[in-house]
Design a protein around this motif. Structure first.
Motif, mmCIF file in Angstrom:
data_model
loop_
_atom_site.group_PDB
_atom_site.id
_atom_site.type_symbol
_atom_site.label_atom_id
_atom_site.label_comp_id
_atom_site.label_asym_id
_atom_site.label_seq_id
_atom_site.Cartn_x
_atom_site.Cartn_y
_atom_site.Cartn_z
ATOM 1 N N GLY A 44 37.521 83.909 -9.262
ATOM 2 C CA GLY A 44 38.318 83.124 -10.058
ATOM 3 C C GLY A 44 38.098 81.708 -9.486
ATOM 4 O O GLY A 44 38.012 81.317 -8.198
ATOM 5 N N LEU A 45 37.859 80.570 -10.505
ATOM 6 C CA LEU A 45 37.266 79.424 -9.912
ATOM 7 C C LEU A 45 38.082 78.126 -10.749
ATOM 8 O O LEU A 45 37.862 78.502 -11.994
ATOM 9 N N LEU A 46 38.831 77.376 -10.151
ATOM 10 C CA LEU A 46 39.462 76.316 -10.738
ATOM 11 C C LEU A 46 39.063 74.869 -10.254
ATOM 12 O O LEU A 46 38.913 74.852 -9.198
ATOM 13 N N MET A 47 38.682 74.010 -11.227
ATOM 14 C CA MET A 47 38.471 72.809 -10.619
ATOM 15 C C MET A 47 39.341 71.779 -11.610
ATOM 16 O O MET A 47 39.136 71.719 -12.765
ATOM 17 N N PHE A 48 39.947 70.932 -10.931
ATOM 18 C CA PHE A 48 40.823 69.792 -11.502
ATOM 19 C C PHE A 48 39.865 68.590 -11.390
ATOM 20 O O PHE A 48 39.936 67.746 -10.237
#
Lengths: 63, 63
Positions: A44-48
């Motif tokens: 899982g990869l999240l970037m804001f």
DNA sequence: CAAACTATCTATAACGC
DNA sequence: TGCGTTATAGATAGTTT
């Protein structure tokens, strides 16, 4: 990579920082996809981004 | 990269798949760290290995 | 301004200990 | 089995279109 070695510190130029973000975000998502397939792992990869946009990658080996 | 072009499909050899996972996991965490610093973005990365271990990276620009 | 290019740096597959 | 090395594929910083 690239034409010169880059120091790992905040890129001060706003335009350049945004361009670099776009490029590296794509590269990071690709890498995340690759490891999930090659090694059969859940990732899982999240970037804001500073502009408030969110990029998500979710790769799992059940598919 | 590496000595030969690698197809993006599950690595069948168990040992090799584990080795590749270790190497790429480190690379992916490093990249996640770099983009968080360079571009001042919040990044979350989660990987669940087949053996049940979890690797987490969380980088945010508030630090 | 964004997309494409290209020179160069980085990650890593295979190998060697 | 694990860690270090080497050759090469891949990512990307700066440039050009």
């Amino acid at each position: 990579m690239g034409r010169v070695k880059l120091q790992i510190k905040r890129i001060e130029n706003n335009t350049n920082r945004q361009v670099t973000y776009s490029k590296r975000r794509n590269g990071l998502m690709k890498k995340a996809f690759e490891i999930s397939v090659l090694c059969e792992v859940d990732v899982g990869l999240l970037m804001f981004s500073p502009s408030g946009r969110v990029s998500v990658f979710a790769g799992n080996n059940k598919r």
